[in-house]
Motif scaffolding. Structure first.
Motif: not given
Length: 224
Positions: A107-110, A154-156, A162-165
């Motif tokens: 999400k919102k990755m450039s 790559f996704s993980t 980039r994210l919380k948790n």
């Protein structure tokens, strides 16, 4: 609170499979392997009965594990059509995992981030194909499969950075890395690039642990 009986049988069957590989008992290893993923899927469903989960993510997780079950069955044979079918089954399983957390991680990755990631993945696939000496009719399906598997890694990684948790994403990253490692050993054994004692035990150990980590991480993301 329902007891998770399938989880108990999952542990028993997994240990029996590992024992079969350790003892060199091919019959025990082959007989127990097909039951591992269905029992993991059943464990997930029992867990779902005790918790409020996102229905779409739960369905994708169960589908991923059932595709893994199909792949395990097909990869028991070394014949090309069945082996290629096993690769396809695991490919669809990875697409299910991407359906669970890919959108959230991306999400919102450039676009520069995407470009860099895809170039690294393509380079890694090319390097692994050369290193493992993948050739013949298996080269195209394994190259595509390797690309999707590394896209999972790559996704993980993106989710962790980039994210919380962070704990949840760390589980997913470790699971995807172990999955990639296990599959590299399978390719190395298939093309006789790398062989060592207890290779099948290492493959199954990392594979099962990877599936468990991906399932636990996906369930954490699916909890409402």
């Amino acid at each position: 609170m329902r007891r998770n009986i399938p989880a108990l049988f999952f542990v028993i069957i997994t240990l029996a499979n590992w024992a079969g590989h350790y003892l060199g008992n091919a019959a025990l290893a082959s007989a127990t392997k097909p039951a591992i993923l269905p029992l993991l899927a059943a464990s997930v469903l029992v867990y779902a009965l005790n918790h409020r989960l996102d229905g779409r993510k739960l369905a994708l997780l169960v589908c991923a594990e059932l595709f893994g079950f199909a792949g395990d069955i097909l990869l028991l044979s070394s014949d090309f059509p069945l082996f290629a079918g096993g690769i396809a089954a695991f490919l669809f399983g990875h697409l299910c995992y991407l359906g669970i957390f890919g959108g959230e991680a991306w999400k919102k990755m450039s676009w520069p981030g995407w470009l860099a990631g895809l170039l690294v993945i393509a380079g890694a696939v090319f390097g692994l194909v050369k290193l493992l000496r993948v050739s013949g009719s298996l080269l195209p399906p394994m190259a595509v499969y390797g690309f999707v598997l590394l896209l999972l890694v790559f996704s993980t990684f993106c989710g962790l950075v980039r994210l919380k948790n962070k704990g949840t994403w760390a589980l997913l990253l470790l699971g995807s890395v172990l999955f990639a490692f296990s599959d590299c050993l399978i390719a190395a054994g298939t093309f006789e690039t790398i062989t060592f004692p207890m290779q099948d035990l290492v493959i199954m150990t990392t594979y099962v642990v990877a599936q468990v980590l991906l399932a636990v991480g996906a369930l954490k993301l699916a909890r409402k």
